[in-house]
Design an enzyme around this catalytic site. Structure first.
Site, PDB file in Angstrom:
ATOM      1  CG  ASP A 109      -2.054  -0.992   1.302  1.00 61.87           C
ATOM      2  OD1 ASP A 109      -2.389  -1.454   0.293  1.00 61.87           O
ATOM      3  OD2 ASP A 109      -2.772  -1.230   2.111  1.00 61.87           O
ATOM      4  NE  ARG A 157      -4.626  -1.154  -4.118  1.00 66.13           N
ATOM      5  CZ  ARG A 157      -4.149  -1.566  -3.075  1.00 66.13           C
ATOM      6  NH1 ARG A 157      -3.951  -0.570  -2.230  1.00 66.13           N
ATOM      7  NH2 ARG A 157      -4.190  -3.057  -2.547  1.00 66.13           N
ATOM      8  CE  LYS A 203     -10.954   9.835  -8.256  1.00 64.80           C
ATOM      9  NZ  LYS A 203     -12.258  10.473  -8.223  1.00 64.80           N
ATOM     10  N   GLY A 204      -5.625   8.765  -3.892  1.00 61.78           N
ATOM     11  CA  GLY A 204      -4.714   9.050  -2.859  1.00 61.78           C
ATOM     12  C   GLY A 204      -5.580   9.711  -1.705  1.00 61.78           C
ATOM     13  NE  ARG A 231      -5.829   6.145   5.250  1.00 60.59           N
ATOM     14  CZ  ARG A 231      -4.977   5.590   6.246  1.00 60.59           C
ATOM     15  NH1 ARG A 231      -4.728   6.169   7.279  1.00 60.59           N
ATOM     16  NH2 ARG A 231      -5.096   4.216   6.016  1.00 60.59           N
TER      17      ARG A 231
HETATM   18  C1  FAD Z   1      -9.130  -1.020  -3.533  1.00 60.33           C
HETATM   19  C2  FAD Z   1      -8.239   0.390  -2.875  1.00 60.33           C
HETATM   20  C3  FAD Z   1      -7.049   0.234  -2.451  1.00 60.33           C
HETATM   21  C4  FAD Z   1      -6.604   1.520  -2.041  1.00 60.33           C
HETATM   22  N1  FAD Z   1      -5.210   1.512  -1.682  1.00 60.33           N
HETATM   23  C5  FAD Z   1      -4.884   3.038  -1.371  1.00 60.33           C
HETATM   24  C6  FAD Z   1      -3.545   3.250  -0.774  1.00 60.33           C
HETATM   25  O1  FAD Z   1      -2.735   2.429  -0.962  1.00 60.33           O
HETATM   26  N2  FAD Z   1      -3.032   4.500  -0.674  1.00 60.33           N
HETATM   27  C7  FAD Z   1      -3.946   5.412  -0.550  1.00 60.33           C
HETATM   28  O2  FAD Z   1      -3.644   6.769  -0.355  1.00 60.33           O
HETATM   29  N3  FAD Z   1      -5.342   5.387  -1.033  1.00 60.33           N
HETATM   30  C8  FAD Z   1      -5.810   4.236  -1.051  1.00 60.33           C
HETATM   31  N4  FAD Z   1      -7.154   4.124  -1.475  1.00 60.33           N
HETATM   32  C9  FAD Z   1      -8.070   5.009  -1.397  1.00 60.33           C
HETATM   33  C10 FAD Z   1      -7.948   6.016  -2.388  1.00 60.33           C
HETATM   34  O3  FAD Z   1      -7.011   6.955  -2.566  1.00 60.33           O
HETATM   35  C11 FAD Z   1      -9.367   7.043  -2.413  1.00 60.33           C
HETATM   36  O4  FAD Z   1      -8.997   7.957  -1.121  1.00 60.33           O
HETATM   37  C12 FAD Z   1     -10.498   6.277  -2.206  1.00 60.33           C
HETATM   38  O5  FAD Z   1     -10.645   5.225  -3.282  1.00 60.33           O
HETATM   39  C13 FAD Z   1     -11.600   7.547  -2.867  1.00 60.33           C
HETATM   40  O6  FAD Z   1     -11.368   7.859  -4.066  1.00 60.33           O
HETATM   41  P1  FAD Z   1     -12.217   7.481  -5.336  1.00 60.33           P
HETATM   42  O7  FAD Z   1     -11.346   6.980  -6.380  1.00 60.33           O
HETATM   43  O8  FAD Z   1     -13.220   6.278  -4.988  1.00 60.33           O
HETATM   44  O9  FAD Z   1     -13.016   8.622  -5.986  1.00 60.33           O
HETATM   45  P2  FAD Z   1     -13.749   9.927  -5.151  1.00 60.33           P
HETATM   46  O10 FAD Z   1     -13.917  10.889  -6.209  1.00 60.33           O
HETATM   47  O11 FAD Z   1     -13.223  10.271  -3.527  1.00 60.33           O
HETATM   48  O12 FAD Z   1     -15.425   9.307  -4.860  1.00 60.33           O
HETATM   49  C14 FAD Z   1     -16.062   8.946  -6.180  1.00 60.33           C
HETATM   50  C15 FAD Z   1     -17.257   8.483  -5.509  1.00 60.33           C
HETATM   51  O13 FAD Z   1     -17.011   7.186  -4.934  1.00 60.33           O
HETATM   52  C16 FAD Z   1     -18.069   6.802  -3.732  1.00 60.33           C
HETATM   53  N5  FAD Z   1     -17.081   6.760  -2.782  1.00 60.33           N
HETATM   54  C17 FAD Z   1     -15.596   7.158  -2.650  1.00 60.33           C
HETATM   55  N6  FAD Z   1     -15.411   6.777  -1.337  1.00 60.33           N
HETATM   56  C18 FAD Z   1     -16.095   6.405  -0.622  1.00 60.33           C
HETATM   57  C19 FAD Z   1     -16.395   6.082   0.549  1.00 60.33           C
HETATM   58  N7  FAD Z   1     -15.475   5.826   1.639  1.00 60.33           N
HETATM   59  N8  FAD Z   1     -17.704   5.641   1.144  1.00 60.33           N
HETATM   60  C20 FAD Z   1     -18.664   5.559   0.139  1.00 60.33           C
HETATM   61  N9  FAD Z   1     -18.575   6.060  -0.998  1.00 60.33           N
HETATM   62  C21 FAD Z   1     -17.545   6.416  -1.502  1.00 60.33           C
HETATM   63  C22 FAD Z   1     -18.951   8.181  -3.760  1.00 60.33           C
HETATM   64  O14 FAD Z   1     -19.872   7.688  -4.547  1.00 60.33           O
HETATM   65  C23 FAD Z   1     -17.942   9.083  -4.582  1.00 60.33           C
HETATM   66  O15 FAD Z   1     -18.959  10.246  -4.937  1.00 60.33           O
HETATM   67  C24 FAD Z   1      -7.559   2.743  -2.039  1.00 60.33           C
HETATM   68  C25 FAD Z   1      -8.739   2.640  -2.498  1.00 60.33           C
HETATM   69  C26 FAD Z   1      -9.206   1.434  -3.091  1.00 60.33           C
HETATM   70  C27 FAD Z   1     -10.553   1.297  -3.763  1.00 60.33           C
END
Ligand code: FAD
Length: 305
Positions: free
Chosen positions: A130, A183, A186-187, A287
């Site tokens: 991660d 992977r 967005k962060g 987070r």
């Molecule tokens: C499999 C996986 C592994 C990850 N590993 C890391 C990592 O190693 N390091 C790191 O910094 N980040 C990690 N992340 C988190 C990532 O960086 C984002 O913070 C997170 O995925 C939200 O971004 P999004 O792409 O879903 O888009 P966003 O623009 O944040 O969200 C888009 C839409 O998705 C839905 N959504 C997003 N998050 C949520 C939530 N928590 N609850 C409910 N609905 C939600 C909502 O409908 C929102 O409108 C990971 C995410 C995933 C899916």
């Protein structure tokens, strides 16, 4: 505003130790955390596999403060890999280097992380490292490159790239040049405008740019997002470039957009669910609230049901 507040709260040591000890805290965290034991994680993995979803299991924890804690965390990963193999589960593992003791003793952290990857190699599995906040970006990427170069480990360890960081395009180029699986997300951390895009539109545009680089690389990568626009752009690009559904996977978090996870599988795309478990759920949980503060209302409502 709310995102920043939840991220600050996620870093509070006193709130963390109070919350993680309470019954209510554990109950509340269940929305995004599969439970506290390996058995809980395996049960959740089986349930996801039955729905046609692959899994990556994360033993929750970060920033351990001594070598014993780090070794204990690694031990849990060894047990987890064995149990996954015995049960024939479609699952790999995700780990954080600060959980393996990166801040305690870098040489030890490398040693115990490489042992986990060696274990994965023996059972033909995979370890995703991660990505944490920016103080760890370079060290984490260096670790992954080094693990990938170690004899016999190539292809069994992968990195995470965050599209909010300015540096990510260059990091993607370097990882792809070495054949390392990525992977793309967005962060999830609070970063300064000196090093990261602030506007969602910029983070998203960079996500799409990097997604295209990944899909064209011929390496098996994961597109981690719940954002339907990012997912649609990925599918459109794959179809336009004639990249088959088996060439990459989508990834989503446990408890988030279960409808979308199912829909992708039904449409013939691969989707992996990231399942966290463990007693140290607080920073991870906060987070998730930072990403969507409306989750707080949902959780409070469920608590009183
Ligand atoms: C499999 C996986 C592994 C990850 N590993 C890391 C990592 O190693 N390091 C790191 O910094 N980040 C990690 N992340 C988190 C990532 O960086 C984002 O913070 C997170 O995925 C939200 O971004 P999004 O792409 O879903 O888009 P966003 O623009 O944040 O969200 C888009 C839409 O998705 C839905 N959504 C997003 N998050 C949520 C939530 N928590 N609850 C409910 N609905 C939600 C909502 O409908 C929102 O409108 C990971 C995410 C995933 C899916």
């Amino acid at each position: 505003m709310l995102r920043a507040a939840f991220i600050s709260l996620s870093e509070s040591k006193s709130l963390r130790s109070a919350a993680e000890k309470t019954w209510t805290g554990r109950r509340v965290s269940r929305r995004f955390v599969a439970g506290t034991t390996i058995e809980d994680a395996l049960a959740a993995t089986q349930a996801m596999n039955r729905l046609g979803l692959s899994v990556s299991v994360d033993n929750l924890g970060e920033n351990v403060t001594n070598a014993d804690e780090a070794r204990h965390s690694a031990q849990l990963y060894h047990r987890l890999l064995d149990r996954m193999s015995e049960q024939g589960l479609d699952a790999n593992v995700s780990l954080k280097l600060t959980h393996m003791g990166l801040d305690v003793d870098e040489a030890m952290a490398y040693q115990i992380s490489s042992e986990v990857v060696e274990h994965a190699v023996r059972i033909n599995n995979f370890v995703r490292v991660d990505m944490e906040g920016s103080p760890y970006t370079q060290r984490t990427l260096d670790f992954v490159h080094r693990l990938h170069r170690a004899p016999g480990l190539a292809g069994h360890v992968g990195a995470v790239i965050q599209s909010y960081l300015f540096r990510s395009e260059k990091d993607v180029e370097d990882l792809i040049a070495c054949g390392i699986r990525i992977r793309l997300c967005k962060g999830a951390y609070k970063e300064s405008p000196q090093i990261a895009f602030e506007k969602k539109t910029d983070v998203d545009a960079n996500y799409i740019k990097l997604m295209k680089m990944l899909l064209k690389s011929g390496i098996y990568h994961g597109m981690a997002t719940h954002d339907e626009r990012m997912i649609r752009a990925t599918i459109e690009f794959a179809q336009k470039e004639k990249i088959p559904p088996q060439a990459f996977e989508f990834q989503m978090l446990y408890g988030v957009r279960r409808d979308l996870q199912q829909r992708l599988v039904k449409e013939g795309w691969r989707c992996r669910v990231y399942i966290p478990f463990g007693t140290e759920w607080y920073p991870y949980f906060m987070r998730r609230l930072a990403e969507r503060p409306a989750n707080m209302l949902f959780i409070i409502k469920n608590l009183f049901r």
